[in-house]
Motif scaffolding. Structure first.
Motif, short mmCIF file in Angstrom:
data_model
loop_
_atom_site.label_atom_id
_atom_site.label_comp_id
_atom_site.label_asym_id
_atom_site.label_seq_id
_atom_site.Cartn_x
_atom_site.Cartn_y
_atom_site.Cartn_z
N SER A 116 0.84 -1.20 0.00
CA SER A 116 0.00 0.00 0.00
C SER A 116 0.87 1.25 0.00
CB SER A 116 -0.89 0.03 1.24
OG SER A 116 -1.73 -1.09 1.30
N PRO A 117 1.17 1.81 -1.18
CA PRO A 117 1.90 3.08 -1.21
C PRO A 117 0.96 4.25 -0.95
CG PRO A 117 1.50 2.31 -3.43
CD PRO A 117 0.96 1.26 -2.51
N ARG A 118 1.51 5.33 -0.41
CA ARG A 118 0.71 6.52 -0.14
C ARG A 118 1.59 7.76 -0.11
NH1 ARG A 118 -1.85 4.14 5.06
NH2 ARG A 118 -1.86 2.39 3.68
N VAL A 119 1.00 8.90 -0.42
CA VAL A 119 1.71 10.17 -0.41
C VAL A 119 0.74 11.26 0.03
CG1 VAL A 119 1.29 10.66 -2.85
CG2 VAL A 119 3.29 11.67 -1.71
N GLN A 120 1.27 12.22 0.76
CA GLN A 120 0.47 13.36 1.21
C GLN A 120 1.33 14.61 1.12
OE1 GLN A 120 -1.57 13.07 5.02
NE2 GLN A 120 -1.25 15.23 5.38
N ALA A 121 0.74 15.72 0.72
CA ALA A 121 1.44 17.00 0.66
C ALA A 121 0.58 18.06 1.32
CB ALA A 121 1.73 17.39 -0.79
N SER A 122 1.22 18.99 2.00
CA SER A 122 0.51 20.11 2.59
C SER A 122 1.29 21.39 2.33
CB SER A 122 0.28 19.90 4.09
OG SER A 122 1.50 19.83 4.78
N TRP A 123 0.54 22.47 2.18
CA TRP A 123 1.13 23.77 1.89
C TRP A 123 0.48 24.80 2.79
CZ3 TRP A 123 -1.24 27.54 -1.86
CH2 TRP A 123 -0.46 28.69 -1.99
N PHE A 131 -4.17 29.25 6.99
CA PHE A 131 -4.67 28.23 6.07
C PHE A 131 -3.61 27.15 5.86
CE2 PHE A 131 -7.87 31.25 4.74
CZ PHE A 131 -8.91 30.46 4.31
N VAL A 132 -4.06 25.90 5.71
CA VAL A 132 -3.19 24.81 5.29
C VAL A 132 -3.96 24.01 4.26
CG1 VAL A 132 -1.92 22.75 5.97
CG2 VAL A 132 -2.07 24.66 7.56
N PHE A 133 -3.40 23.91 3.06
CA PHE A 133 -4.01 23.13 1.98
C PHE A 133 -3.38 21.74 1.97
CE2 PHE A 133 -4.57 27.52 0.80
CZ PHE A 133 -5.88 27.55 0.36
N ARG A 134 -4.20 20.72 1.75
CA ARG A 134 -3.71 19.34 1.79
C ARG A 134 -4.20 18.55 0.59
NH1 ARG A 134 -1.98 18.77 7.02
NH2 ARG A 134 -3.01 20.05 8.57
N ALA A 135 -3.36 17.61 0.16
CA ALA A 135 -3.75 16.65 -0.88
C ALA A 135 -3.08 15.32 -0.53
CB ALA A 135 -3.29 17.12 -2.26
N ALA A 136 -3.79 14.24 -0.77
CA ALA A 136 -3.25 12.92 -0.44
C ALA A 136 -3.78 11.89 -1.43
CB ALA A 136 -3.64 12.51 0.98
N ALA A 137 -2.98 10.86 -1.65
CA ALA A 137 -3.40 9.74 -2.49
C ALA A 137 -2.75 8.48 -1.95
CB ALA A 137 -2.98 9.97 -3.95
N GLY A 138 -3.45 7.38 -2.10
CA GLY A 138 -2.89 6.12 -1.62
C GLY A 138 -3.73 4.93 -2.02
N ILE A 139 -3.10 3.80 -1.97
CA ILE A 139 -3.79 2.53 -2.17
C ILE A 139 -3.90 1.89 -0.79
CG2 ILE A 139 -3.65 0.24 -3.21
CD1 ILE A 139 -2.05 1.53 -5.50
N TYR A 140 -5.09 1.48 -0.43
CA TYR A 140 -5.33 0.90 0.89
C TYR A 140 -5.85 -0.53 0.74
CZ TYR A 140 -4.73 5.66 2.37
OH TYR A 140 -4.20 6.90 2.59
N ASN A 141 -5.29 -1.43 1.52
CA ASN A 141 -5.68 -2.83 1.51
C ASN A 141 -6.11 -3.22 2.92
OD1 ASN A 141 -4.82 -3.67 -1.24
ND2 ASN A 141 -2.85 -2.97 -0.48
N LEU A 166 -8.45 2.74 -3.95
CA LEU A 166 -7.57 3.84 -4.30
C LEU A 166 -8.27 5.10 -3.84
CD1 LEU A 166 -5.26 5.30 -5.80
CD2 LEU A 166 -6.67 5.17 -7.86
N GLN A 167 -7.59 5.90 -3.02
CA GLN A 167 -8.22 7.08 -2.48
C GLN A 167 -7.40 8.31 -2.83
OE1 GLN A 167 -9.17 6.61 1.66
NE2 GLN A 167 -10.12 4.65 1.35
N ILE A 168 -8.10 9.34 -3.25
CA ILE A 168 -7.50 10.64 -3.54
C ILE A 168 -8.32 11.67 -2.78
CG2 ILE A 168 -6.95 12.31 -5.33
CD1 ILE A 168 -6.81 9.91 -7.29
N VAL A 169 -7.65 12.47 -1.96
CA VAL A 169 -8.35 13.40 -1.08
C VAL A 169 -7.66 14.78 -1.19
CG1 VAL A 169 -8.98 13.88 1.32
CG2 VAL A 169 -8.86 11.53 0.52
N GLY A 170 -8.48 15.80 -1.18
CA GLY A 170 -7.97 17.17 -1.15
C GLY A 170 -8.79 17.99 -0.21
N GLY A 171 -8.18 19.00 0.39
CA GLY A 171 -8.93 19.85 1.30
C GLY A 171 -8.04 20.91 1.91
N PHE A 172 -8.62 21.62 2.89
CA PHE A 172 -7.84 22.65 3.58
C PHE A 172 -8.32 22.77 5.02
CE2 PHE A 172 -11.47 24.92 1.92
CZ PHE A 172 -11.80 25.80 2.94
N ASP A 173 -7.44 23.29 5.85
CA ASP A 173 -7.74 23.59 7.25
C ASP A 173 -7.65 25.11 7.42
OD1 ASP A 173 -7.83 20.88 7.85
OD2 ASP A 173 -5.75 20.80 8.50
N TYR A 174 -8.52 25.65 8.24
CA TYR A 174 -8.48 27.07 8.56
C TYR A 174 -8.55 27.23 10.06
CZ TYR A 174 -10.06 31.85 9.22
OH TYR A 174 -10.18 33.14 9.65
#
Length: 174
Positions: A116-123, A131-141, A166-174
């Motif tokens: 299960s590879p996965r990656v997440q990035a935040s800016w 503000f913090v913007f986030r994006a993540a993707a991964g394969i979950y078993n 397979l999950q792809i998620v995007g969002g932000f925190d305030y």
């Protein structure tokens, strides 16, 4: 309805988790071993009576409507682990972080090796507000546990595969 079922599950686990933080990177890893013993006995029957006779109706014998019997004795060993790197880039009042990793597991019951590879990035931009913007993707078993292996009538199916997504998620925190 009559039932005298018995389910005993014994689980042993040993694991190690570690980390190493040399600066802009923060490495994390873990290894685990699980040994699960399952002893299951299924013994159920159902008798239906309607106006003095049993269903299905046979005046010469007493018949039960439904009978369920089954047993299982399983020894399951599971090996698992993960490695992850957390990278922080900062400067000019903004922060960017990336987490990338991989998880794996092996189950001796159905000989499934899952990765299960996965990656997440935040800016976090240089703004007045927080503000913090986030994006993540991964394969979950998700490997099956005992409830998924045993059907409602007591039969055991050890060839069941893991649930995968397979999950792809995007969002932000305030």
């Amino acid at each position: 309805n009559w039932a005298r079922n018995e389910l005993n599950i014994e689980n042993w686990n040993i694991s190690h988790k570690g980390n190493y933080d040399p600066g802009k990177h923060a490495f994390q890893w873990g290894l685990g071993f699980d040994k699960t013993s399952i002893a299951d006995k299924l013994n159920e029957w159902e008798y239906q009576d309607s106006a003095g006779y049993s269903l299905p109706y046979n005046p010469s014998t007493l018949q039960v409507y439904q009978v369920l019997n089954g047993s299982a004795d399983l020894k399951i060993m599971r090996y698992s682990g993960y490695v992850q790197d957390n990278i922080l880039f900062s400067g000019s009042g903004q922060d960017i972080s990336i987490q990338a990793g991989i998880r794996y597991s092996y189950n001796n019951l159905n000989k499934a090796f899952l990765v299960s590879p996965r990656v997440q990035a935040s800016w976090k931009p240089k703004w007045k507000s927080d503000f913090v913007f986030r994006a993540a993707a991964g394969i979950y078993n998700q490997p099956p546990f005992y409830r998924e292996l045993r059907g409602y009538t007591g039969e055991l199916n050890t060839d069941i595969k893991a649930q995968k997504s397979l999950q792809i998620v995007g969002g932000f925190d305030y």
